[in-house]
Design a protein around this motif. Structure first.
Motif, PDB file in Angstrom:
ATOM      1  N   GLN A 381       0.838  -1.201   0.000  1.00 16.31           N
ATOM      2  CA  GLN A 381       0.000   0.000   0.000  1.00 16.31           C
ATOM      3  C   GLN A 381       0.876   1.256   0.000  1.00 16.31           C
ATOM      4  O   GLN A 381       0.588   2.228  -0.709  1.00 16.31           O
ATOM      5  CB  GLN A 381      -0.926  -0.009   1.207  1.00 16.31           C
ATOM      6  N   TYR A 384       2.438   1.683  -3.422  1.00 15.94           N
ATOM      7  CA  TYR A 384       1.455   2.188  -4.392  1.00 15.94           C
ATOM      8  C   TYR A 384       1.248   3.694  -4.204  1.00 15.94           C
ATOM      9  O   TYR A 384       1.204   4.458  -5.175  1.00 15.94           O
ATOM     10  CB  TYR A 384       0.132   1.441  -4.218  1.00 15.94           C
ATOM     11  N   THR A 390       2.332   0.167 -10.051  1.00 17.16           N
ATOM     12  CA  THR A 390       1.191   0.595 -10.855  1.00 17.16           C
ATOM     13  C   THR A 390      -0.100   0.102 -10.204  1.00 17.16           C
ATOM     14  O   THR A 390      -0.069  -0.737  -9.295  1.00 17.16           O
ATOM     15  CB  THR A 390       1.284   0.035 -12.279  1.00 17.16           C
ATOM     16  N   LYS A 391      -1.208   0.625 -10.697  1.00 18.74           N
ATOM     17  CA  LYS A 391      -2.501   0.228 -10.137  1.00 18.74           C
ATOM     18  C   LYS A 391      -2.743  -1.269 -10.302  1.00 18.74           C
ATOM     19  O   LYS A 391      -3.218  -1.950  -9.380  1.00 18.74           O
ATOM     20  CB  LYS A 391      -3.622   1.009 -10.812  1.00 18.74           C
ATOM     21  N   ASP A 392      -2.405  -1.814 -11.492  1.00 20.48           N
ATOM     22  CA  ASP A 392      -2.617  -3.250 -11.750  1.00 20.48           C
ATOM     23  C   ASP A 392      -1.708  -4.105 -10.874  1.00 20.48           C
ATOM     24  O   ASP A 392      -2.127  -5.141 -10.340  1.00 20.48           O
ATOM     25  CB  ASP A 392      -2.365  -3.570 -13.224  1.00 20.48           C
ATOM     26  N   LYS A 395      -3.059  -4.043  -7.377  1.00 23.78           N
ATOM     27  CA  LYS A 395      -4.291  -4.828  -7.255  1.00 23.78           C
ATOM     28  C   LYS A 395      -3.994  -6.328  -7.212  1.00 23.78           C
ATOM     29  O   LYS A 395      -4.561  -7.069  -6.406  1.00 23.78           O
ATOM     30  CB  LYS A 395      -5.227  -4.503  -8.422  1.00 23.78           C
TER      31      LYS A 395
END
Length: 513
Positions: A381, A384, A390-392, A395
């Motif tokens: 976290q 990020y 990256t967001k991907d 996730k």
């Protein structure tokens, strides 16, 4: 001095911020009236959507204007989207006020509708909010359908659930205090002994609060077996997705209940089977020749009355009631537990759970692993937020770690529930002690309920014995234990307590037992 009516509106889904709050709108309108020397007759305050004019305060406003049209000169509001977000209805309502001699206008978007060109601006002021509503509605629908496709139910929670939060703090259905009633309702329906009305009345007597119509809907709602229904939309067909919430019943049991309900609908034109206390097996026994369900009746002979279970077809099968009941009671005796059999099976269950406890024990390494995963989750976290992931990537890593944490938590839950599950197993065995005697001493309704719990399907008699292709595997085990105990009794009564010869090989799972 002109007389005016003020109209302020905020919908329930709009935030009461500056420019939207009722108080802010009213202050702006009153300041405008003071500056322009206008007399305020009335102020109407609305907390309602502007999609239609079916609004409580707007109705009162229109009624007042019709009664006192000679007093009112203008209807004022802050912006045209406060007046309406529906273009077609807006023109009709504007024409209504104009016919009454009242001029509607927005103080921040003033228009002189006597000038034709100003009509273009009115169309813009009215259509833009309507388009905005449509876009917002489509976004909401898209978001809801996306959540449904992920197995996440959206909307008001159904009976038996409340909206809780998962490990990611996202809403998820969680069973509440009514869940036990719904589970019992499905269990009663599975016996195929009670109809919907009987089940509803029984649950209501126990404290379940719902209407009969809502209960009938519950029995047909796939949400309770863990599947989320997605309605057809545009080019997308109707679909069912496995949900992430905890189901109250299994999918197979739900399907069986649906089959029972469909079968009863097909037979709704036929007269209902009347329960006669003299024939508790009526409706459960199949004809040994044609596989049709046997009916039962009593006929009068020369000196006395004779009762039979018989086939309604031309095959001519007739079985004396006394024989059928004797055969069935003999079968019940074979699956009833005596004290020795109960002790044996209790020891088997206790032994299995001790072995499972050793295999599934939770030690310091378990909790250390969980803490490490939680630390990793916090770390990714931070990465990020700092832009290092990256967001991907974030996730994927988050989902993987949360899945591992969830598996560890499930293991903790299973370990914590071991004692309670073991207790349930033993309590279930107690229910089978002297099962035959309980049956003989029960009333007709409880007898039929007990029969339905033993046989998922119908059964028949061959060679004076119960025959069925589908029987609870636990009962088969009990029958074998009882037979083994009887052999020991006949061979040597002194060895009655030596039960080890009846115990199967280790590794038998209590769940399948």
């Amino acid at each position: 001095m002109k007389n005016v009516i003020l109209y302020v509106r905020v919908s329930t889904d709009e935030q009461a911020d500056k420019g939207f709050s009722l108080r802010d709108q009213e202050e702006k309108l009153k300041a405008y009236c003071k500056t322009n020397h206008l007399s305020v007759l009335k102020v109407y305050r609305e907390d309602y959507s502007a999609k239609t004019f079916e609004r409580p305060e707007m109705k009162k406003l229109i009624a007042y204007c019709k009664q006192h049209q000679e007093l009112v000169d203008e209807l004022l509001f802050v912006k045209w989207d406060r007046f309406s977000r529906n273009t077609s209805e807006s023109y009709n309502t504007i024409n209504l006020f104009t016919s009454l001699g009242i001029r509607p206008n927005a103080i921040e978007q003033p228009l002189d509708l006597s000038i034709p060109e100003q009509g273009l601006m009115l169309a813009v002021y009215l259509s833009v909010p309507e388009v905005e509503n449509m876009r917002r509605s489509q976004n909401v629908i898209a978001g809801m359908r996306r959540a449904l496709k992920e197995g996440r139910y959206v909307g008001s929670p159904p009976k038996g659930y409340f909206m809780g939060r998962d490990s990611s703090n996202r809403p998820v259905l969680t069973p509440n205090k009514d869940a036990k009633y719904i589970q019992k309702g499905f269990e009663m329906m599975l016996t195929n002994v009670y109809n919907q009305k009987d089940v509803y009345r029984a649950l209501k007597a126990e404290g379940f609060e719902t209407s009969s119509t809502a209960f009938y809907g519950i029995l047909r709602n796939s949400l309770y077996c863990g599947w989320v229904h997605i309605k057809a939309y545009k080019d997308e067909p109707e679909d069912y997705i496995e949900g992430i919430h905890e189901p109250l019943i299994t999918k197979s049991d739900f399907d069986k209940v649906q089959s029972i309900l469909k079968g009863r609908r097909r037979q709704s034109s036929k007269p209902q089977l009347k329960v006669n206390s003299s024939f508790p097996l009526r409706g459960f026994v199949l004809c040994p020749k044609c596989d049709k369900v046997l009916t039962a009746s009593t006929s009068k002979g020369r000196s006395k009355r004779y009762s039979y279970y018989h086939c309604s077809t031309s095959c001519g099968v007739r079985l004396k009631k006394e024989d059928v009941h004797a055969w069935f009671e003999s079968y019940l005796k074979s699956i009833s537990l005596d004290e020795n059999a109960y002790q044996l099976l209790s020891e088997l269950i206790e032994k299995e759970f001790k072995q499972l406890a050793k295999k599934r024990g939770i030690g310091p390494k378990h909790y250390e692993k969980k803490r490490n995963l939680e630390t990793k989750l916090e770390r990714i976290q931070e990465l990020y937020i700092d832009g290092d992931l990256t967001k991907d990537e974030f996730k994927q890593a988050k989902n993987r770690i949360q899945k591992l944490i969830k598996e560890l938590e499930e293991k903790e839950k299973q370990f914590a529930n071991k004692a309670s599950v073991e207790k349930v197993y033993k309590e279930g065995l107690k229910g089978l002690q002297d099962f035959d005697k309980h049956y003989l001493n029960s009333d007709i309704e409880h007898k039929r309920l007990m029969i339905g719990s033993i046989f998922p399907e119908k059964f028949t008699f061959q060679d004076e014995k119960v025959r069925t292709a589908d029987i609870n595997p636990a009962l088969l085990k009990i029958m074998s234990v009882n037979k083994g105990l009887q052999r020991i009794k006949k061979k040597d009564k002194s060895k009655i307590n030596d039960l080890s010869s009846l115990v199967g090989p280790p590794g038998l799972e209590p769940g399948t037992f």
